[in-house]
Motif scaffolding. Structure first.
Motif, PDB file in Angstrom:
ATOM      1  N   ILE A  11       0.851  -1.200   0.000  1.00  9.74           N
ATOM      2  CA  ILE A  11       0.000   0.000   0.000  1.00  9.74           C
ATOM      3  C   ILE A  11       0.883   1.246   0.000  1.00  9.74           C
ATOM      4  CG2 ILE A  11      -1.694   1.351   1.304  1.00  9.74           C
ATOM      5  CD1 ILE A  11      -2.665  -1.337   2.527  1.00  9.74           C
ATOM      6  N   GLU A  14       2.305   2.224  -3.194  1.00  8.02           N
ATOM      7  CA  GLU A  14       1.332   2.852  -4.097  1.00  8.02           C
ATOM      8  C   GLU A  14       1.106   4.312  -3.705  1.00  8.02           C
ATOM      9  OE1 GLU A  14       0.534   1.590  -6.857  1.00  8.02           O
ATOM     10  OE2 GLU A  14       1.251  -0.423  -6.430  1.00  8.02           O
ATOM     11  N   LEU A  57      -9.467  -3.460   3.046  1.00  6.44           N
ATOM     12  CA  LEU A  57      -8.760  -3.527   1.767  1.00  6.44           C
ATOM     13  C   LEU A  57      -8.534  -4.976   1.356  1.00  6.44           C
ATOM     14  CD1 LEU A  57      -7.232  -1.679  -0.346  1.00  6.44           C
ATOM     15  CD2 LEU A  57      -5.192  -2.376   0.875  1.00  6.44           C
ATOM     16  N   ARG A  77      -4.436  -3.088  -7.653  1.00 10.04           N
ATOM     17  CA  ARG A  77      -4.200  -2.544  -6.310  1.00 10.04           C
ATOM     18  C   ARG A  77      -4.663  -1.094  -6.229  1.00 10.04           C
ATOM     19  NH1 ARG A  77       1.843  -4.933  -5.862  1.00 10.04           N
ATOM     20  NH2 ARG A  77       1.237  -7.075  -5.442  1.00 10.04           N
ATOM     21  N   LEU A  81      -7.612   0.414  -3.900  1.00  9.94           N
ATOM     22  CA  LEU A  81      -7.365   1.549  -2.997  1.00  9.94           C
ATOM     23  C   LEU A  81      -8.378   2.669  -3.248  1.00  9.94           C
ATOM     24  CD1 LEU A  81      -3.474   1.696  -2.892  1.00  9.94           C
ATOM     25  CD2 LEU A  81      -4.997   1.551  -0.906  1.00  9.94           C
ATOM     26  N   VAL A  92      -7.369   5.987   4.022  1.00  9.82           N
ATOM     27  CA  VAL A  92      -6.314   6.391   3.084  1.00  9.82           C
ATOM     28  C   VAL A  92      -5.674   7.716   3.486  1.00  9.82           C
ATOM     29  CG1 VAL A  92      -5.771   6.997   0.689  1.00  9.82           C
ATOM     30  CG2 VAL A  92      -7.167   4.981   1.174  1.00  9.82           C
TER      31      VAL A  92
END
Length: 130
Positions: A11, A14, A57, A77, A81, A92
């Motif tokens: 995560i 990203e 998630l 992914r 997200l 987030v």
């Protein structure tokens, strides 16, 4: 749940990906997951946000692939997200704030972005007396 640290690392990569020139790693590869985990330990009210977000998630990811977030392609992914961000407007942004603090406070990143950076005090910048 699958390996939370690996999921968190993916995560983070990203949220703050590696630089295009390869000089700076992504936040996950840099080890910012440890900073996030330390922040959660220091501020227990973050635990339900981070743990719940990772769990949600993983649930969304498993709907796409039984292997979960780790098994998804990079584009999947990102899509998951975005899906989670729409469903949970807290996870987030909270993780992103923690990622920024860990990433841009990392000595390697600071040195790459500002190689002549010195501590503001005592041997760094001139501080006017009050």
């Amino acid at each position: 749940m699958a390996d939370v640290e690996n999921i968190l690392t993916l995560i983070l990569d990203e949220l703050i990906p590696p630089s295009a020139d390869g000089r700076l790693p992504g936040a996950g590869a840099l080890g910012v997951a440890a900073d996030v985990e330390a922040a959660v330990k220091a501020t227990p009210t973050l635990a339900p946000v981070i743990e719940g977000g990772v769990s949600a998630l993983e649930g969304l990811s498993r709907a796409r692939d039984a292997g979960g977030f780790i098994a998804l392609s990079r584009s999947e992914r990102v899509a998951v997200l975005h899906e989670l961000e729409a469903a949970d407007p807290v996870f987030v942004p909270t993780l992103m704030m923690l990622a920024y603090v860990g990433y841009y406070g990392n000595g390697r990143v600071v040195a790459m972005l500002k190689p002549d950076a010195d501590a503001p005090h005592p041997r760094g910048y001139e501080v006017e007396p009050d």
